[in-house]
Scaffold this motif. Structure first.
Motif, short mmCIF file in Angstrom:
data_model
loop_
_atom_site.label_atom_id
_atom_site.label_comp_id
_atom_site.label_asym_id
_atom_site.label_seq_id
_atom_site.Cartn_x
_atom_site.Cartn_y
_atom_site.Cartn_z
N GLN A 176 0.83 -1.19 0.00
CA GLN A 176 0.00 0.00 0.00
C GLN A 176 0.87 1.25 0.00
N ALA A 177 1.93 1.24 0.78
CA ALA A 177 2.83 2.40 0.83
C ALA A 177 3.51 2.63 -0.52
N ASN A 178 3.98 1.57 -1.15
CA ASN A 178 4.63 1.71 -2.46
C ASN A 178 3.64 2.18 -3.52
N ASN A 179 2.44 1.61 -3.52
CA ASN A 179 1.42 2.04 -4.48
C ASN A 179 1.06 3.51 -4.26
N GLY A 180 0.93 3.89 -2.98
CA GLY A 180 0.60 5.27 -2.66
C GLY A 180 1.66 6.25 -3.14
N LYS A 181 2.91 5.89 -2.97
CA LYS A 181 4.00 6.75 -3.43
C LYS A 181 3.97 6.90 -4.95
N SER A 182 3.72 5.81 -5.65
CA SER A 182 3.64 5.85 -7.11
C SER A 182 2.50 6.75 -7.58
N ILE A 183 1.35 6.61 -6.95
CA ILE A 183 0.19 7.45 -7.30
C ILE A 183 0.51 8.91 -7.00
N TYR A 184 1.10 9.18 -5.85
CA TYR A 184 1.46 10.55 -5.49
C TYR A 184 2.37 11.16 -6.55
N ASN A 185 3.37 10.40 -6.95
CA ASN A 185 4.33 10.92 -7.93
C ASN A 185 3.67 11.22 -9.27
N LYS A 186 2.65 10.47 -9.65
CA LYS A 186 1.96 10.67 -10.93
C LYS A 186 0.88 11.74 -10.86
N VAL A 187 0.17 11.82 -9.74
CA VAL A 187 -1.05 12.64 -9.68
C VAL A 187 -0.88 13.91 -8.85
N CYS A 188 -0.14 13.85 -7.77
CA CYS A 188 -0.12 14.93 -6.78
C CYS A 188 1.14 15.79 -6.78
N MET A 189 2.24 15.20 -7.18
CA MET A 189 3.54 15.84 -7.01
C MET A 189 3.67 17.17 -7.75
N ALA A 239 -7.14 5.39 -1.08
CA ALA A 239 -6.66 4.87 0.21
C ALA A 239 -5.13 4.80 0.22
N ASP A 240 -4.57 4.30 -0.85
CA ASP A 240 -3.11 4.15 -0.92
C ASP A 240 -2.39 5.49 -0.89
N VAL A 241 -2.86 6.44 -1.69
CA VAL A 241 -2.14 7.72 -1.76
C VAL A 241 -2.28 8.50 -0.46
N LEU A 242 -3.46 8.47 0.15
CA LEU A 242 -3.60 9.18 1.42
C LEU A 242 -2.80 8.51 2.53
N THR A 243 -2.77 7.20 2.53
CA THR A 243 -1.95 6.49 3.54
C THR A 243 -0.48 6.87 3.37
N TYR A 244 -0.03 6.95 2.13
CA TYR A 244 1.36 7.37 1.87
C TYR A 244 1.59 8.80 2.39
N VAL A 245 0.68 9.71 2.09
CA VAL A 245 0.83 11.10 2.52
C VAL A 245 0.82 11.19 4.04
N TYR A 246 -0.10 10.47 4.68
CA TYR A 246 -0.17 10.51 6.14
C TYR A 246 1.08 9.90 6.79
N ALA A 247 1.75 8.99 6.10
CA ALA A 247 2.96 8.36 6.64
C ALA A 247 4.21 9.18 6.35
N SER A 248 4.07 10.26 5.60
CA SER A 248 5.22 11.05 5.15
C SER A 248 5.24 12.44 5.78
N TRP A 249 6.41 13.03 5.80
CA TRP A 249 6.61 14.46 6.06
C TRP A 249 6.05 14.95 7.40
N GLY A 250 6.10 14.12 8.41
CA GLY A 250 5.68 14.56 9.74
C GLY A 250 4.19 14.56 9.97
N ASN A 251 3.43 13.85 9.15
CA ASN A 251 1.98 13.77 9.35
C ASN A 251 1.65 12.70 10.39
N ASN A 252 0.36 12.50 10.68
CA ASN A 252 -0.06 11.72 11.85
C ASN A 252 -0.14 10.20 11.66
N LYS A 253 0.30 9.69 10.55
CA LYS A 253 0.39 8.24 10.29
C LYS A 253 -0.97 7.55 10.21
#
Length: 136
Positions: free
Chosen positions: A33-46, A110-124
């Motif tokens: 889920q974390a890897n999928n979330g990072k991939s989605i973030y890089n394509k859609v959100c970054m 779910a994957d992208v938000l889980t990645y974001v929440y696990a990154s950059w000092g967010n609440n996990k």
């Protein structure tokens, strides 16, 4: 009396241990889920929110250590599903740039938000596809 108190303590522990309502902390994200979330973030959100989640001052809000994001997981899910047009305040700064809704599956949200929440000092927080489906 000591046996009674000890018995009540054990009963209370068991009652709370078998609660059927999981909290975000009880759910653990899988590496997939974390890897999928990072991939989605890089394509859609970054492009808007940047590689480090810092956003672009005055245009796109930060996701890193974001009080807006960390305050309400359901609001974050709705933001991705529906987009937004109104102003929002993140970490004390106002942002007015609209965010278009994202055409992502429940699992992808779910994957992208889980990645974001696990990154950059967010609440996990961990977001599940069922949480997204309930808000879709």
């Amino acid at each position: 009396m000591k046996k009674y108190i000890a018995g009540m303590a054990v009963a209370a522990f068991m009652l709370f241990s078998f609660s059927s309502v999981p909290t975000y902390q009880d759910i653990k994200a899988s590496p997939e889920q974390a890897n999928n979330g990072k991939s989605i973030y890089n394509k859609v959100c970054m492009a808007c929110h940047q590689m480090n989640g810092a956003g672009i001052t005055g245009a796109f809000p930060p996701l890193a250590k974001s009080d807006y994001l960390n305050a309400d997981v359901n609001r974050a899910i709705k933001q991705i599903l529906n987009g937004s047009n109104g102003p929002i305040t993140v970490n004390g700064k106002k942002y007015t740039t609209p965010m278009p809704k994202q055409e992502l599956s429940d699992q992808q949200v779910a994957d992208v938000l889980t990645y974001v929440y696990a990154s950059w000092g967010n609440n996990k927080s961990v977001v599940t596809p069922d949480m997204v489906k309930k808000l879709r």
